[in-house]
Design a protein around this motif. Structure first.
Motif: not given
Length: 317
Positions: A72-77
């Motif tokens: 999820t950190s690869s997309i959400v930020p």
């Protein structure tokens, strides 16, 4: 020729909504992201501190939680930055995001397949389970999931990164998705489409086949248990995993296992949000709510914290 010149960055369209709705989406997605990271870190911590959870099933669950954090950190930020107005992404950042997103997603599929095999061994071959799924085998299986996924995606991403993209370099999505990038290519992308389709089928459907076969054998074994209580106990260890598998595979197969890149983008945006933002939060919720040992471990930790807090409060008095 200027339209076919080298592209240094892309414009991510994101969501074409009003400013007020973008602010609301930013708050919602940011809150979900914080909850997701917190919940998955809590699962990893519980598995480490509670000796009752030092089993292969919970080892793989902690691996899944660790993977979900990075997934999820690869997309959400970048999604949050897009909602805040920073819609441009450099070419190297776009390729890197695509690589890590699909590598981590592929590793998750492999890991879910391994978890299904683990449940099969635990239920269908309980006498040999501890000798087969020892600590070394668990580490090797988890490492293989990560290694194979990152190597497989690497070659696909290299192939796509060598394409020449046309200007204006506008990606009608909130992240660098493969179908969206293929639409921007200045030349025929038949080979890349076939490779992407083959990649999706080979990873998603292969891991799904392992899961389906494992659960078919599990259901066959459970149906032979004479007592209702025994059947319920055996099946309860699989319910959480089966629920997660159903949600994840249903979403991803609808998006990627298709022979063409020409399908509605708006639908994929909604499904993409569900897959990259919502699902990583649902996984720890499902496992914690459906798993008795996880709930007991969480209750034990909370009771210890409460007792410690009360003790400190009493000592200050």
């Amino acid at each position: 020729m200027d339209n076919q010149s080298s592209v240094s960055d892309f414009l991510l369209v994101g969501f074409s909504v009003s400013t007020e709705l973008q602010v609301l989406l930013f708050i919602v997605f940011f809150s979900i992201y914080i909850l997701t990271v917190t919940a998955n870190v809590a699962i990893i911590s519980l598995v480490r501190v509670d000796p009752r959870l030092h089993t292969p099933m919970y080892f793989f669950l902690s691996q899944l939680s660790f993977l979900e954090i990075w997934y999820t950190s690869s997309i959400v930020p970048k999604l949050l930055a897009n909602l805040a107005g920073w819609k441009h992404i450099s070419f190297p950042s776009c390729i890197s995001q695509m690589y890590f997103y699909f590598s981590l997603g592929s590793a998750e599929f492999f890991l879910l397949g391994v978890m299904a095999i683990d449940r099969y061994l635990a239920i269908c071959n309980p006498l040999r389970y501890t000798s087969i799924m020892n600590g070394q085998v668990c580490i090797q299986a988890a490492s293989a999931c990560w290694l194979v996924a990152f190597l497989a995606v690497f070659f696909l991403v290299v192939l796509i990164s060598r394409l020449q993209f046309c200007k204006p370099a506008v990606i009608n999505h909130f992240f660098c998705d493969i179908p969206s990038l293929l639409r921007l290519s200045c030349r025929e992308t038949f080979l890349e489409e076939i490779m992407a389709f083959f990649f999706a089928c080979s990873i998603i459907l292969t891991s799904l086949l392992l899961t389906v076969v494992s659960y078919a054998l599990i259901i066959s074994t459970i149906s032979k248990i004479p007592s209702n209580k025994g059947r319920q106990k055996a099946f309860s260890t699989c319910v959480s995993h089966f629920t997660v598998v159903t949600i994840l595979y249903g979403t991803v197969i609808f998006i990627y296992v298709r022979p063409s890149v020409s399908y509605p983008v708006d639908i994929n945006k909604v499904l993409g949000i569900f897959n990259t933002v919502v699902t990583p939060l649902l996984n720890p919720i499902i496992y914690c709510l459906r798993n008795k040992n996880m709930k007991e471990a969480l209750r034990k930790v909370m009771n210890k914290k409460s007792a410690l807090r009360n003790g400190m409060s009493y000592s200050t008095k």
